[in-house]
Design a protein around this motif. Structure first.
Motif, short mmCIF file in Angstrom:
data_model
loop_
_atom_site.label_atom_id
_atom_site.label_comp_id
_atom_site.label_asym_id
_atom_site.label_seq_id
_atom_site.Cartn_x
_atom_site.Cartn_y
_atom_site.Cartn_z
N ILE A 178 0.82 -1.20 0.00
CA ILE A 178 0.00 0.00 0.00
C ILE A 178 0.87 1.26 0.00
CG2 ILE A 178 -1.60 1.38 1.40
CD1 ILE A 178 -2.85 -1.23 2.30
N THR A 179 1.94 1.24 0.79
CA THR A 179 2.77 2.43 0.91
C THR A 179 3.33 2.87 -0.43
OG1 THR A 179 3.37 1.90 3.17
CG2 THR A 179 4.85 3.37 1.98
N VAL A 211 -17.15 4.85 -1.00
CA VAL A 211 -16.41 3.62 -1.28
C VAL A 211 -14.95 3.79 -0.90
CG1 VAL A 211 -15.68 2.00 -3.06
CG2 VAL A 211 -18.02 2.89 -3.07
N ALA A 212 -14.41 4.99 -1.11
CA ALA A 212 -13.02 5.25 -0.75
C ALA A 212 -12.80 5.12 0.75
CB ALA A 212 -12.61 6.65 -1.23
N LEU A 213 -13.74 5.65 1.54
CA LEU A 213 -13.62 5.52 2.99
C LEU A 213 -13.82 4.07 3.41
CD1 LEU A 213 -13.29 7.18 5.66
CD2 LEU A 213 -15.77 7.02 5.87
N GLU A 214 -14.75 3.37 2.77
CA GLU A 214 -14.98 1.96 3.05
C GLU A 214 -13.72 1.14 2.79
OE1 GLU A 214 -17.94 -1.69 1.57
OE2 GLU A 214 -17.88 0.22 0.48
N GLY A 254 -7.50 -1.01 5.20
CA GLY A 254 -6.31 -0.21 5.50
C GLY A 254 -5.67 0.46 4.31
N ASN A 255 -6.30 0.40 3.14
CA ASN A 255 -5.73 0.97 1.92
C ASN A 255 -6.25 2.39 1.73
OD1 ASN A 255 -4.96 1.63 -0.70
ND2 ASN A 255 -5.36 -0.42 -1.51
N ASN A 256 -5.37 3.38 1.82
CA ASN A 256 -5.80 4.78 1.72
C ASN A 256 -5.68 5.36 0.32
OD1 ASN A 256 -3.10 5.59 1.32
ND2 ASN A 256 -2.77 5.98 3.49
N PHE A 271 -10.98 -5.17 2.06
CA PHE A 271 -12.17 -4.56 1.48
C PHE A 271 -13.06 -5.59 0.81
CE2 PHE A 271 -14.92 -1.72 -0.62
CZ PHE A 271 -14.99 -2.07 -1.96
N ASN A 272 -14.35 -5.49 1.10
CA ASN A 272 -15.36 -6.31 0.44
C ASN A 272 -16.50 -5.36 0.06
OD1 ASN A 272 -17.63 -7.96 -0.14
ND2 ASN A 272 -16.82 -9.61 1.13
N PRO A 273 -16.87 -5.28 -1.22
CA PRO A 273 -17.87 -4.31 -1.64
C PRO A 273 -19.27 -4.56 -1.09
CG PRO A 273 -17.34 -5.79 -3.46
CD PRO A 273 -16.35 -6.06 -2.37
N VAL A 274 -19.52 -5.76 -0.59
CA VAL A 274 -20.83 -6.06 0.00
C VAL A 274 -20.92 -5.38 1.36
CG1 VAL A 274 -22.35 -7.87 0.87
CG2 VAL A 274 -20.97 -8.27 -1.19
#
Length: 256
Positions: free
Chosen positions: A22-23, A87-90, A96-98, A208-211
């Motif tokens: 992620i970094t 979705v970005a905040l989710e 943990g991915n910003n 992250f899971n979109p559901v």
């Protein structure tokens, strides 16, 4: 323990498998300048303000994901309590991915600069992120937001959500404490397969899971984890993973 990070430094070694890499991705998004169309910005960008933002993890057993640090005007917000998370905040709150949040911020006209922390922040540890902005002190309503995931949770965040820096003069500092929030996007099952942090080592550690399967699809103050020590069958968390408000301390220094 305090680490200094800048926009080009190398990543720290403290990380977990769910957010590996992620970094490197978020560093590419750092350093969005002011919109050049604003009359208060000097055309040659000769005048700048530099801010050091130190993020301290106040919890006992909740590592933080790499923090998103965003300087913006008073009308921009990363989220509003009582309303659905973007979705970005989710994506940040569950995995943990910003990167998506910083990309979304970069497209906002009231966002003046942003950066990602270099690595996760262990309980009790700190990291300092440095951002330089053109003519920041001439902007009415300059504010800062800092957001990070509590990774031994399903969708918990520690967040400073738009606090004013109007009173911050050169070579002065301001200190803030930040609450924790539930993004309202994932049920707080606390299982080995649905938490991305190190407490769930050996499980699927889904990020992250979109559901969206929480009982309410809205951001709210976090009530804390229940844990198996409290009798929650199936929880991978223990008493040391609980936390109280505030979860994070943020110090902002205007160095010049």
């Amino acid at each position: 323990m305090n680490r200094k990070a800048n926009l080009t430094g190398t990543s720290g070694v403290y990380r977990w498998s769910a957010i590996l890499g992620i970094t490197a991705l978020t560093t590419l998004l750092a350093g969005c300048p002011f919109d050049g169309d604003n009359d208060n910005v000097n055309d040659n960008n000769s005048d700048t303000d530099t801010f050091e933002v130190t993020i301290t993890n106040l919890t006992a057993g909740q590592p933080f994901s790499p923090a998103a640090v965003i300087f913006h005007g008073q009308h921009w917000r990363a989220f509003t309590t009582g309303e659905p998370a973007s979705v970005a905040l989710e994506t940040l709150a569950e995995g943990g991915n910003n990167a998506s949040l910083l990309a979304e911020a970069a497209d906002a006209s009231q966002v003046y600069g942003h950066a990602s922390g270099q690595s996760p922040i262990a309980p009790g540890a700190s990291e300092t992120v440095t951002i330089t902005l053109p003519e920041a002190h001439n902007r009415d309503g300059l504010s800062v937001s800092v957001l990070t995931m509590l990774v031994n949770s399903n969708d918990g965040l520690a967040a400073l959500n738009g606090v004013s820096l109007a009173a911050l003069e050169e070579r002065q500092s301001l200190h803030f404490t930040a609450l924790s929030y539930d993004s309202g996007t994932e049920a707080n099952t606390e299982t080995v397969d649905t938490i991305p942090g190190p407490a769930a080592s050996g499980g699927a550690q889904e990020g992250f899971n979109p559901v969206r399967d929480d009982v309410r699809d809205a951001v709210a103050l976090h009530g804390g984890v229940v844990t198996q020590d409290d009798g929650m069958t199936g929880s991978v968390l223990r008493a040391q993973h609980r936390w109280d408000h505030p979860a994070m301390r943020v110090t902002v220094v205007r160095t010049d």
